[in-house]
Enzyme design. Structure first.
Site, mmCIF file in Angstrom:
data_model
loop_
_atom_site.group_PDB
_atom_site.id
_atom_site.type_symbol
_atom_site.label_atom_id
_atom_site.label_comp_id
_atom_site.label_asym_id
_atom_site.label_seq_id
_atom_site.Cartn_x
_atom_site.Cartn_y
_atom_site.Cartn_z
ATOM 1 N N GLU A 297 0.841 -1.195 0.000
ATOM 2 C CA GLU A 297 0.000 0.000 0.000
ATOM 3 C C GLU A 297 0.878 1.249 0.000
ATOM 4 O O GLU A 297 1.917 1.282 0.660
ATOM 5 C CB GLU A 297 -0.888 -0.044 1.253
ATOM 6 C CG GLU A 297 -1.912 1.066 1.334
ATOM 7 C CD GLU A 297 -2.831 0.907 2.561
ATOM 8 O OE1 GLU A 297 -3.265 -0.227 2.877
ATOM 9 O OE2 GLU A 297 -3.089 1.933 3.208
ATOM 10 N N ASP B 116 0.262 5.350 0.561
ATOM 11 C CA ASP B 116 -0.819 6.219 1.060
ATOM 12 C C ASP B 116 -0.538 7.703 1.059
ATOM 13 O O ASP B 116 0.509 8.142 1.545
ATOM 14 C CB ASP B 116 -1.054 5.952 2.561
ATOM 15 C CG ASP B 116 -1.658 4.624 2.843
ATOM 16 O OD1 ASP B 116 -2.386 4.125 1.994
ATOM 17 O OD2 ASP B 116 -1.404 4.102 3.945
ATOM 18 N N GLU C 257 -2.877 10.616 2.943
ATOM 19 C CA GLU C 257 -4.108 10.875 3.697
ATOM 20 C C GLU C 257 -4.074 12.321 4.144
ATOM 21 O O GLU C 257 -3.044 12.819 4.587
ATOM 22 C CB GLU C 257 -4.206 9.971 4.935
ATOM 23 C CG GLU C 257 -4.485 8.527 4.603
ATOM 24 C CD GLU C 257 -4.790 7.705 5.857
ATOM 25 O OE1 GLU C 257 -5.568 8.153 6.716
ATOM 26 O OE2 GLU C 257 -4.222 6.613 5.976
ATOM 27 N N ARG D 220 5.495 3.255 8.577
ATOM 28 C CA ARG D 220 6.515 4.084 7.923
ATOM 29 C C ARG D 220 5.945 5.483 7.662
ATOM 30 O O ARG D 220 6.060 6.024 6.572
ATOM 31 C CB ARG D 220 6.935 3.443 6.598
ATOM 32 C CG ARG D 220 7.591 2.088 6.757
ATOM 33 C CD ARG D 220 8.232 1.633 5.447
ATOM 34 N NE ARG D 220 8.938 0.372 5.617
ATOM 35 C CZ ARG D 220 8.384 -0.830 5.450
ATOM 36 N NH1 ARG D 220 7.131 -0.929 5.075
ATOM 37 N NH2 ARG D 220 9.102 -1.926 5.635
ATOM 38 N N ARG E 83 9.834 5.370 19.601
ATOM 39 C CA ARG E 83 8.863 4.405 19.102
ATOM 40 C C ARG E 83 9.516 3.059 18.765
ATOM 41 O O ARG E 83 8.847 2.041 18.711
ATOM 42 C CB ARG E 83 8.219 4.999 17.856
ATOM 43 C CG ARG E 83 7.146 4.157 17.256
ATOM 44 C CD ARG E 83 6.567 4.905 16.071
ATOM 45 N NE ARG E 83 5.758 4.049 15.247
ATOM 46 C CZ ARG E 83 5.347 4.380 14.050
ATOM 47 N NH1 ARG E 83 5.675 5.562 13.546
ATOM 48 N NH2 ARG E 83 4.599 3.572 13.342
#
Ligand SMILES: *[C@@H]1O[C@H](CO)[C@@H](O)[C@H](O)[C@H]1NC(C)=O
Length: 300
Positions: A112, A114, A116, A140, A288
């Site tokens: 995918e 993306d 957004e 990512r 993270r």
């Protein structure tokens, strides 16, 4: 001076040579596989009438109200391509709304790519959120503010996807590159065909200021507009790519996008965007990833 009169006006041969590009265009354009007409390229997939194709196929709109959002997908699947679409995002108070525009394959180990667009209160900036999934794994994210108001007019959002890299661009300015680093064991989307999807929906649990600002339904319906879809792409159908057949105008030999890479100017512009407009980069989010940043972060 009198002897030079013959060179002051163009000869017929010169005129003919000058006309060649126009003659070519006249013959090639009608045969081009994609003409930007939404009726030919797009299927409205959900939203019960909230997605519309207008102006004889020149314009598509998605809308969202309290009952439902809406969406569309491309008729074709692609395995590599340079895909452009112009979008004009929900204007005014768009907080809580998300307009997604992406390429995706199917199945549990999908790929995918993306874009957004996370809405905001009037006058506050949209966030352009990007991500790349390979074989079902994403994480990512890179996020950007834009250097213009994306609700005031149409702007071109492009994905170049070829065997060497994935390049996200806005109005021709590259903002992100995901390189093929398979030689170091990092997966890259290159064997699953993807379709284009877009949707406008309510996501006020996370979209705006991390979910603090909720959708104001008194402003509904919310509308996003699309036009000038263009796919210079390898169309995938029945297990075969149009780029491997000599009979189509998308044959690989005539497709410079298939080997296109960022030149020095492109790299400079991307650096400028990332320096001035990037607001989140997974590659710098050490908290993270306590076990270490993803391997591509050290390589690109
Ligand atoms: C909305 O505006 C606020 C305040 O300027 C900003 O912090 C935030 O990043 C903006 N965008 C989104 C989608 O929350």
């Amino acid at each position: 001076m009198a002897s030079s009169s013959s060179s002051s006006s163009p000869s017929w041969t010169t005129l003919l040579v000058l006309m060649i590009p126009f003659l070519f265009n006249a013959f090639l354009l009608p045969a081009s596989p994609v003409d930007g007409n939404m009726y030919n390229d797009i299927d409205l997939t959900w939203g019960d009438g909230r997605a519309k194709i207008l102006n004889n196929g020149d314009l598509l709109t998605l809308s969202l109200d309290k009952a439902s959002g809406s969406g569309f997908q491309s008729k074709n699947e692609y395995l590599f391509g340079k895909i452009d679409m112009q979008l004009k995002l929900v204007s005014g108070n768009s907080a809580g709304t998300v307009t997604a525009y992406y390429l995706s394959s199917k199945g549990a180990t999908w790929d995918e790519i993306d874009f957004e667009f996370l809405g905001n209160l009037s006058g506050d900036p949209y966030i352009l959120h990007t991500n790349v999934f390979c074989q079902g794994k994403g994480n990512r994210e890179q996020q950007f503010y834009l250097w213009f108001d994306p609700t005031a007019d149409f702007h071109t959002y492009s994905i170049l996807w070829n065997p060497q890299s994935i390049i996200f661009s806005v109005d021709g300015t590259p903002i992100r590159e995901f390189k093929n680093l398979e030689f170091s064991g990092i997966p890259f989307p290159k064997s699953q065909a993807m379709r284009i999807y877009s949707s406008l929906w309510n996501t006020d649990d996370w979209a705006t200021r991390g979910g603090l600002v909720k959708t104001d339904w008194t402003q509904a319906p919310f509308t996003a507009s699309y036009r000038n879809f263009n796919a210079d792409a390898c169309v995938w159908s029945n297990g075969a790519s149009s780029c491997n057949s000599a009979s189509t105008t998308t044959s690989a030999s005539s497709s410079s996008w298939l080997s296109q890479q960022l030149d020095t100017t492109g790299q400079e512009r991307m650096k400028w965007v990332q320096k001035n407009y990037m607001i989140y980069n997974y590659c710098t989010d050490a908290k993270r990833f306590p076990q270490g940043l993803p391997p591509e972060c050290k390589l690109s």
